[in-house]
Design an enzyme around this catalytic site. Structure first.
Site, short mmCIF file in Angstrom:
data_model
loop_
_atom_site.label_atom_id
_atom_site.label_comp_id
_atom_site.label_asym_id
_atom_site.label_seq_id
_atom_site.Cartn_x
_atom_site.Cartn_y
_atom_site.Cartn_z
N LYS A 49 -2.39 -2.49 7.20
CA LYS A 49 -1.49 -3.02 6.17
C LYS A 49 -1.49 -4.55 6.18
CE LYS A 49 1.13 1.19 6.17
NZ LYS A 49 2.19 2.02 6.72
N GLN A 93 7.46 1.43 9.95
CA GLN A 93 6.40 2.38 10.24
C GLN A 93 6.98 3.61 10.94
OE1 GLN A 93 3.03 1.96 9.29
NE2 GLN A 93 2.97 4.12 9.87
N ASP A 116 8.01 1.61 0.31
CA ASP A 116 7.48 2.93 0.67
C ASP A 116 8.04 4.01 -0.26
OD1 ASP A 116 5.57 3.19 2.61
OD2 ASP A 116 6.96 3.16 4.31
#
Ligand code: NAP
Length: 280
Positions: A49, A93, A116
């Site tokens: 990322k 994460q 997300d």
């Protein structure tokens, strides 16, 4: 023989489009990535990322917190990042260590920085068909279909898996595009019969060799979301690739299919967040 949907090439194209738009902005987008503990898979994802941000000209910050981080400490950091104008997207994460309450953590991220798309507010926006952040993996699948001219409207789509991050949002996104959608899971009897009805089959289960050629209709579109390791330790999906490819019209490989598109869509969402925060 099926046409290969090249997720790697498409992801490069999507990231290049993001990079061009970011280049023209005076105030560049910013993404904060939080990783707790030392899960090796999470480390690989976070590194990827950060690399993507670099390629797209997006400012990124990483917070690598120790395994023993408390809920209070994590929520405090998220609160701080929520208030920072240079940070447009916040990503935690997953999975988190056992002492942390994942639901509360996702709830703490401002819905306007939830790149997300896991915050209940954005889940609700997807459910009601309003604009909002869409989870990156199913959004990447939709982009693949669009780029290859595969129209979901009026087609029968079968989604294998009903997780909050892939199966459920995938089903809703296909429904949003006027497909007729069947969602299958571990309690679905006769999975093969359900799969054979699919014009578009999306597998997001996580079981090597689950989807065999006799479960796939001739000329179907087969999207393999899964990322498994086979006995030899090689990365593979749910789909028995060679025999299924011989029957399908389109198929995604693993690796090089949905995975790179997921990462590219995070860049798209971060750019979208920055625009919504008034950056230009
Ligand atoms: P998950 O939370 O474990 O969900 C798996 C789903 O599969 C569940 O809904 C489960 O049903 C269902 N299932 C299990 N066994 C089944 C069977 N025999 N037949 C039909 N359905 C079955 O997994 P996930 O997070 O959604 O991820 C799914 C896969 O996608 C994994 O391989 C993961 O690594 C991969 N993934 C890839 C990306 C990417 O970027 N490419 C992103 C995210 C995930 P129940 O609900 O009944 O338990």
């Amino acid at each position: 023989m099926a046409l290969l949907i090249d997720g790697k090439e498409l992801a490069a194209k999507v990231k290049a489009q993001v990079a061009r738009q970011v280049e023209e902005m005076t105030d560049r987008p910013g993404l904060a990535v939080i990783i707790v503990g030392d899960n090796p898979a999470s480390r690989v994802y976070v590194n990827g990322k950060k690399r993507d941000c670099g390629e797209c000209g997006i400012y990124s910050e990483e917070y690598a917190l120790p395994e023993q981080t408390t809920q209070h400490e994590l929520l405090e950091l998220i609160g701080e990042l929520n208030g920072r104008p240079d940070i447009d997207g916040i990503l935690v994460q997953l999975p988190l260590p056992a002492q942390l309450d994942e639901k509360q953590v996702l709830l703490a991220i401002s819905p306007e920085k939830d790149v997300d798309g896991f915050h209940p507010m954005n889940v609700g926006r997807l459910m009601t068909g309003e604009p909002g952040f869409r989870p990156c993996t199913p959004a990447g699948v939709m982009r693949m279909l669009d780029e290859y001219g595969i129209e979901p409207e009026g087609r029968h789509c079968v989604v294998l898996g009903r997780s909050n991050i892939v199966g459920k949002p995938q089903a809703l996104m296909l429904l949003e595009r006027n497909a007729t959608v069947t969602v299958c899971h571990s309690r679905t009897p006769d999975l093969a019969a359900q799969c054979r009805r699919a014009d578009i089959l999306v597998s997001a289960v996580g079981k090597v060799g689950l989807v065999k050629a006799d479960m796939v209709k001739e000329g179907a579109v087969v999207i393999d979301v899964a990322m498994n390791r086979n006995e030899a330790g090689k990365l593979c999906g749910d789909v028995d690739f060679e025999p299924v490819a011989a029957k399908a019209a389109y198929i995604t490989p693993v690796p090089g299919g949905v995975g790179p598109m997921t990462r590219a869509m995070l860049m798209v969402n971060t750019l979208q967040a920055a625009r919504q925060h008034g950056k230009s």
